[in-house]
Design a protein around this motif. Structure first.
Motif, mmCIF file in Angstrom:
data_model
loop_
_atom_site.group_PDB
_atom_site.id
_atom_site.type_symbol
_atom_site.label_atom_id
_atom_site.label_comp_id
_atom_site.label_asym_id
_atom_site.label_seq_id
_atom_site.Cartn_x
_atom_site.Cartn_y
_atom_site.Cartn_z
ATOM 1 N N SER A 91 0.821 -1.217 0.000
ATOM 2 C CA SER A 91 0.000 0.000 0.000
ATOM 3 C C SER A 91 0.857 1.271 0.000
ATOM 4 N N GLU A 92 2.112 1.149 0.393
ATOM 5 C CA GLU A 92 3.028 2.293 0.393
ATOM 6 C C GLU A 92 3.758 2.478 -0.941
ATOM 7 N N LEU A 93 3.697 1.473 -1.786
ATOM 8 C CA LEU A 93 4.413 1.512 -3.064
ATOM 9 C C LEU A 93 3.503 2.115 -4.131
ATOM 10 N N LYS A 94 3.668 3.385 -4.375
ATOM 11 C CA LYS A 94 2.745 4.137 -5.244
ATOM 12 C C LYS A 94 3.144 4.137 -6.716
ATOM 13 N N ASN A 95 4.333 3.637 -7.034
ATOM 14 C CA ASN A 95 4.854 3.723 -8.397
ATOM 15 C C ASN A 95 4.962 2.352 -9.080
ATOM 16 N N ILE A 96 4.400 1.329 -8.463
ATOM 17 C CA ILE A 96 4.543 -0.044 -8.971
ATOM 18 C C ILE A 96 3.820 -0.203 -10.303
ATOM 19 N N GLN A 97 4.556 -0.722 -11.272
ATOM 20 C CA GLN A 97 3.987 -0.973 -12.595
ATOM 21 C C GLN A 97 3.850 -2.464 -12.901
ATOM 22 N N LEU A 98 4.510 -3.307 -12.095
ATOM 23 C CA LEU A 98 4.428 -4.751 -12.319
ATOM 24 C C LEU A 98 4.820 -5.491 -11.053
ATOM 25 N N LYS A 99 4.077 -6.554 -10.755
ATOM 26 C CA LYS A 99 4.416 -7.458 -9.656
ATOM 27 C C LYS A 99 4.801 -8.788 -10.286
ATOM 28 N N ILE A 100 6.045 -9.189 -10.084
ATOM 29 C CA ILE A 100 6.524 -10.452 -10.644
ATOM 30 C C ILE A 100 6.427 -11.515 -9.555
ATOM 31 N N LEU A 101 5.627 -12.530 -9.817
ATOM 32 C CA LEU A 101 5.412 -13.632 -8.881
ATOM 33 C C LEU A 101 6.376 -14.751 -9.242
ATOM 34 N N ILE A 102 7.314 -15.027 -8.349
ATOM 35 C CA ILE A 102 8.388 -15.974 -8.640
ATOM 36 C C ILE A 102 8.161 -17.266 -7.861
ATOM 37 N N GLY A 103 7.793 -18.310 -8.575
ATOM 38 C CA GLY A 103 7.570 -19.611 -7.954
ATOM 39 C C GLY A 103 6.131 -19.828 -7.537
ATOM 40 N N ALA A 104 5.833 -21.079 -7.186
ATOM 41 C CA ALA A 104 4.457 -21.491 -6.892
ATOM 42 C C ALA A 104 3.883 -20.838 -5.643
ATOM 43 N N TYR A 105 4.699 -20.618 -4.614
ATOM 44 C CA TYR A 105 4.145 -20.034 -3.382
ATOM 45 C C TYR A 105 3.576 -18.647 -3.642
ATOM 46 N N ALA A 106 4.313 -17.819 -4.346
ATOM 47 C CA ALA A 106 3.838 -16.464 -4.664
ATOM 48 C C ALA A 106 2.668 -16.514 -5.641
ATOM 49 N N ALA A 107 2.782 -17.339 -6.680
ATOM 50 C CA ALA A 107 1.725 -17.433 -7.682
ATOM 51 C C ALA A 107 0.416 -17.923 -7.076
ATOM 52 N N ASN A 108 0.492 -18.924 -6.206
ATOM 53 C CA ASN A 108 -0.726 -19.459 -5.605
ATOM 54 C C ASN A 108 -1.342 -18.505 -4.595
ATOM 55 N N TYR A 109 -0.524 -17.720 -3.920
ATOM 56 C CA TYR A 109 -1.026 -16.766 -2.942
ATOM 57 C C TYR A 109 -1.764 -15.620 -3.636
ATOM 58 N N TYR A 110 -1.173 -15.089 -4.690
ATOM 59 C CA TYR A 110 -1.749 -13.934 -5.369
ATOM 60 C C TYR A 110 -2.724 -14.295 -6.484
ATOM 61 N N LEU A 111 -2.601 -15.483 -7.036
ATOM 62 C CA LEU A 111 -3.488 -15.911 -8.120
ATOM 63 C C LEU A 111 -4.056 -17.295 -7.808
ATOM 64 N N PRO A 112 -4.881 -17.389 -6.770
ATOM 65 C CA PRO A 112 -5.435 -18.699 -6.423
ATOM 66 C C PRO A 112 -6.346 -19.200 -7.547
ATOM 67 N N GLY A 113 -6.548 -20.482 -7.575
ATOM 68 C CA GLY A 113 -7.412 -21.062 -8.602
ATOM 69 C C GLY A 113 -6.913 -22.425 -9.003
ATOM 70 N N ASN A 114 -7.406 -22.891 -10.127
ATOM 71 C CA ASN A 114 -7.124 -24.258 -10.571
ATOM 72 C C ASN A 114 -5.886 -24.390 -11.447
ATOM 73 N N LEU A 115 -5.293 -23.298 -11.863
ATOM 74 C CA LEU A 115 -4.124 -23.393 -12.734
ATOM 75 C C LEU A 115 -2.872 -23.731 -11.929
ATOM 76 N N ASN A 116 -2.034 -24.602 -12.486
ATOM 77 C CA ASN A 116 -0.754 -24.879 -11.828
ATOM 78 C C ASN A 116 0.259 -23.815 -12.267
ATOM 79 N N LEU A 117 1.448 -23.875 -11.703
ATOM 80 C CA LEU A 117 2.438 -22.842 -11.997
ATOM 81 C C LEU A 117 2.791 -22.794 -13.482
ATOM 82 N N THR A 118 2.965 -23.948 -14.117
ATOM 83 C CA THR A 118 3.306 -23.980 -15.538
ATOM 84 C C THR A 118 2.228 -23.269 -16.360
ATOM 85 N N GLN A 119 0.978 -23.489 -16.031
ATOM 86 C CA GLN A 119 -0.117 -22.825 -16.748
ATOM 87 C C GLN A 119 -0.098 -21.312 -16.494
ATOM 88 N N LYS A 120 0.206 -20.931 -15.265
ATOM 89 C CA LYS A 120 0.273 -19.497 -14.950
ATOM 90 C C LYS A 120 1.440 -18.831 -15.671
#
Length: 188
Positions: free
Chosen positions: A111-140
């Motif tokens: 919430s303090e980062l006002k200039n963010i243009q992209l969030k890069i999710l590295i690995g399954a833990y980050a991807a699953n936390y921010y993009l929950p659902g049925n897709l696995n990491l390879t699909q994401k």
């Protein structure tokens, strides 16, 4: 922002679960343009206190198409792991990141980062936390365009993950050049 980061770096919330003394790794400025949301620091990073100061970091910088000076400029890249401290070893690689960090620290810091243009999710833990659902990491990772402009999913660049890369040559052939172009546009 600086007070919040100081509090995060002094956090001992999950100390009793860690194999080593807590040494939270988190870096950002209000001007950061890209947030790297990854797994957790490895043992080398814990020892040096420098995020991505290992073979995984070397591979990540290669994928991003940036040198160390650009990478470690916090006006370019904020570093916000799912777990801020080294979680210890597992059978293969490191143990999963502690589950306490992201719910405790991510929203206040983001919430303090006002200039963010992209969030890069590295690995399954980050991807699953921010993009929950049925897709696995390879699909994401292969469907990265579906998550733009906010997120871009990557596999973890750890040497342990070399088998994934060898099974998915399209990633470095097709996705990495597009990622590098996007990073260059943001940092330009």
């Amino acid at each position: 922002m600086q007070q919040l980061l100081k509090e995060a770096r002094n956090c001992t919330f999950c100390e009793k679960y860690l194999p080593l003394v807590p040494k939270p790794i988190v870096k950002a400025t209000k001007n950061s343009k890209i947030v790297l949301i990854s797994q957790a620091p490895g043992r080398i990073v814990h020892q040096t206190g420098i995020a991505w100061n290992d073979q995984s970091g070397k591979k990540l910088r290669e994928w991003l198409g940036v040198d160390e000076t650009t990478f470690y400029n916090t006006n370019n890249f904020a570093i916000l792991p799912m777990g801020f401290c080294y979680p210890g070893k597992a059978k293969t690689g490191d143990a999963p990141p502690r589950k306490e960090c992201a719910p405790l620290w991510h929203n206040p810091i983001l919430s303090e980062l006002k200039n963010i243009q992209l969030k890069i999710l590295i690995g399954a833990y980050a991807a699953n936390y921010y993009l929950p659902g049925n897709l696995n990491l390879t699909q994401k990772v292969s469907n990265y365009e579906d998550f733009l402009p906010e997120y871009w999913c990557l596999p973890h660049p750890s040497p342990v993950n070399r088998f994934w890369r060898s099974k998915n040559p399209w990633f470095e052939k097709d996705v990495v050049p597009t990622l590098q172009k996007k990073i260059a546009e943001i940092l330009d």
